[in-house]
Design an enzyme around this catalytic site. Structure first.
Site, PDB file in Angstrom:
ATOM      1  N   GLU A  61       0.814  -1.216   0.000  1.00 16.13           N
ATOM      2  CA  GLU A  61       0.000   0.000   0.000  1.00 16.13           C
ATOM      3  C   GLU A  61       0.845   1.262   0.000  1.00 16.13           C
ATOM      4  O   GLU A  61       0.476   2.264  -0.620  1.00 16.13           O
ATOM      5  CB  GLU A  61      -0.954  -0.006   1.206  1.00 16.13           C
TER       6      GLU A  61
ATOM      7  N   HIS B  29     -10.485  -5.355   8.472  1.00 10.82           N
ATOM      8  CA  HIS B  29     -11.386  -5.222   7.320  1.00 10.82           C
ATOM      9  C   HIS B  29     -12.663  -4.474   7.706  1.00 10.82           C
ATOM     10  O   HIS B  29     -13.635  -4.523   6.965  1.00 10.82           O
ATOM     11  CB  HIS B  29     -11.766  -6.591   6.753  1.00 10.82           C
TER      12      HIS B  29
END
Lengths: 343, 353
Positions: free
Chosen positions: A77, A146
């Site tokens: 990321e 998540h």
């Protein structure tokens, strides 16, 4: 590499005025439109190419716009966001995706120290028109990291703007709007709402800056964003059965916050409850409560109430219904405000 | 020429040593010396400026003149772009950045410096260690997408090579075949920590093999070798062969910054032994031996460096603080109501005071 795809740019985009779309479809259409209209737009991230993203938001875009403009990146990321900085410096309009909210943490250095600051550091010479899409919030019984709500973290960083749509119509128009702005926007998609369908007026997005009243009411204002807006609408229906007329204000922009809309709504209802999934302490509810109190102190009937997640790590799926504000907890919050009496 | 070990750490499609490498013309060598002399004089003067209270701090690059001047000299400024750290004054000078605007960062005028990065072909000064390495990769990939011939030259050091972003950058660049050159100045020290406690595997360039990238390790105190290695790497990237690593082995002769005290972690004897040959002295001897410069040339170069420094110092001394309104002005391209309110209140309250 770009030439092969620019030929389609002038193709007229014709839609029926109102379509019935899921938020996933609406976001997909928004990206398609932006890629078609702006040859400098690039869509990329983990699995965004051939797979179409784990939530299929980028489904079919690589086939249509080519693998130079819609592409997979290695699984890193910080790399995705750091690369976005360089692409923006080279004149592109990156729309990167971080696959899940919690995966933004490894990219925080690039988001906070670079994307948010490059315009400032360069005295406006290197704008960062980066729209970072982040599937956000909980409610889908997913693994750890998540189901995070990062809006307060992002909103606290000078140089970032933060927005979250609550329905398909706003998802379509807010994404197109965010992608056309010259500043970095964190676009928080409520992943638990991806598959909810709703009417999307493809031609007229309405006002895209600021908050939006999704249900007018007279007795109390519920302030929410993302997936909590739909829940607050349910709460409002139930409260109406008891004669309580609740106004629901979808904040939409979490930075900048539409302070005037808060003043207008609570100036009228004189009571407010802020609802968010994020933990209580230093959550955006505190900012909203302060903006309301500052502007409406003389007419408020009760202190602004907060119904939020708890100051705990986001729990496993079995416990997430205990964590996310549910209808009962929001109703109880409303009750506390209605029953408040000055000492 | 002192290009060390182009072989052992070279994999993939490295340009072969037999490739034609046109030597530098005498006037180019003279230019390289003049640049290094200017950089040396400005660098040592900047330390003095700090002691005199003209600037609050500075990160000297003493000893790294050849690495910085030689590498930047190889750039094609019509299309290439350099991504510096906070210690690339020699790069800025070599590519012609307005040096008052560059040095203003050390005057605490503006973090990124006052120069225009796009016009200067130099990204803003970067205080995050390894912060700009990924930017170079993204910018380079942008050149591929646009079909333009530019190459990104990414500067970082042995200390920065420990950052995860360097791994991500090298991997992304290799996967995407991006035209970027990773230029490492291995100056032996990350503040107080020596390279051997910083870099596993013996060198940063050794890692290139793992990414399928060619690498050159070069004597970073030999300006001609640095130029040649960088030129080859830039050609390699420009001709579609993807990223490449150049590791310039040099030595940070000064402190990490004007706030540092190297006496706490190394001795003067260590410095004398480890620093190697002085980059300027080396080129001077070579030019004298080759008969392409005489004492008059060197005297003139030093005089030019002195008057340059004088002009830059005058510019820095004349540089007042920026208007406080600029704190608010450059946060966004499109400001926000809240920020406008804050700016207005700041104005009212500062007027009041």
């Amino acid at each position: 590499m770009l030439e092969s795809t620019t030929a389609t740019l002038d193709a007229a985009v014709e839609y029926a005025e109102v379509e019935h779309l899921s938020m996933q479809q609406a976001l997909n259409r928004a990206l398609d439109d932006v890629l078609t209209a702006d040859p400098k737009t690039l869509v990329f991230g983990e699995d965004c190419g051939r797979l179409g993203g784990v939530f299929r938001i980028t489904d079919g875009l690589q086939a249509k716009h080519g693998d130079a403009r819609v592409f997979d990146t290695p699984l890193a990321e910080s790399g995705i966001l750091g690369m976005s900085v360089g692409l923006a410096m080279a004149g592109f309009h990156p729309i990167p995706e971080v696959q899940f909210d919690g995966f933004a943490y490894p990219a925080i250095n690039q988001i906070v120290c670079q994307i948010a600051r490059m315009n400032y550091r360069s005295r406006g010479k290197l704008p960062m028109p980066v729209t970072l899409r982040v599937p956000s919030f909980g409610g889908i019984r997913a693994p750890e990291h998540h189901g995070e709500s990062l809006e307060a973290l992002f909103a606290h960083v000078p140089g970032l703007k933060v927005v979250s749509p609550s329905d398909a119509h706003d998802a379509y128009h807010l994404l197109k709007y965010a992608a056309s702005r010259p500043d970095p926007v964190i676009f928080m998609e409520p992943k638990s709402r991806y598959w909810q369908k709703g009417p999307v007026d493809m031609r007229d997005g309405g006002t895209l800056s600021g908050a939006r009243i999704v249900r007018p009411g007279r007795h109390l204002t519920l302030v929410a964003w993302g997936a909590m807006v739909a829940r607050c609408l349910q709460v409002a229906e139930l409260a109406a059965e008891d004669g309580i007329d609740v106004e629901v204000l979808d904040l939409r922009w979490l930075k900048p916050i539409d302070a005037e809309a808060l003043a207008r709504s609570v100036g009228k209802t004189r009571r407010a409850v802020v609802v968010h999934e994020a933990p209580l302490t230093s959550g955006l509810g505190a900012e909203v409560a302060q903006l309301i109190t500052q502007q409406c102190f003389d007419t408020l009937k009760a202190p602004v109430e907060r119904v939020t997640g708890f100051d705990v790590p986001y729990p496993s799926g079995d416990l997430e219904d205990e964590y996310i504000p549910n209808i009962d907890r929001i109703l109880l919050g409303i009750q506390r405000v209605l029953e408040y009496r000055r000492g | 020429m002192d290009i060390l070990q182009p072989g052992p750490v070279t994999v993939g499609t490295a340009p072969s040593a037999s490739e034609t490498t046109p030597g530098l013309a005498p006037e180019q060598l003279r230019e390289l010396y003049s640049l290094m002399a200017s950089v040396r004089f400005l660098d040592t003067s900047a330390v003095a400026w700090q002691r005199q209270g003209i600037i609050p701090g500075y990160a000297p690059e003493l000893g790294q003149e050849a690495a910085q001047v030689g590498s930047a000299y190889a750039l094609d400024l019509d299309c290439d772009f350099a991504f510096p750290t906070y210690r690339e004054m020699g790069v800025a000078r070599t590519i012609g950045v307005d040096m008052v605007a560059y040095m203003s960062t050390h005057k605490a005028t503006w973090h990124g410096g006052m120069y225009d990065p796009q016009e200067s072909r130099l990204a803003p000064i970067q205080a995050v260690v390894a912060g700009s390495v990924l930017h170079a990769v993204g910018w380079a990939h942008g050149q591929t997408l646009q079909g333009t011939p530019g190459v990104a030259l990414s500067y970082f050091g042995d200390g920065a090579s420990s950052q995860g972003d360097v791994h991500e950058a090298m991997n992304f660049a290799a996967v995407m075949n991006a035209p970027v050159v990773f230029f490492i100045q291995n100056n032996g020290w990350a503040i107080s920590v020596p390279t051997e406690k910083q870099v596993a595997g013996g060198s940063v360039s050794a890692r290139a093999a793992g990414y399928g990238m060619p690498a050159i390790q070069v004597d970073g105190n030999d300006v001609v070798a640095v130029y040649e290695a960088t030129r080859r790497a830039l050609d390699h990237a420009r001709t579609g062969h993807g990223p490449m690593v150049v590791e310039a082995m040099t030595y940070r002769r000064g402190p990490h910054s004007t706030a540092d005290d190297p006496g706490r972690y190394r001795s003067l004897d260590d410095e004398r032994i480890d620093a190697g040959k002085d980059p300027l002295e080396r080129l001077r001897k070579r030019m004298l031996a080759d008969g392409i410069a005489d004492d008059d040339f060197f005297a003139a170069a030093h005089e030019t460096a002195r008057s340059e420094e004088e002009a830059i110092r005058a510019g820095i001394e004349a540089l007042g603080p920026r208007p406080g309104s600029e704190m608010f002005e450059f946060v966004f391209q499109e400001t926000t109501p809240s920020l406008e309110t804050q700016a207005n209140r700041w104005r009212e309250e500062s007027d009041h005071a």
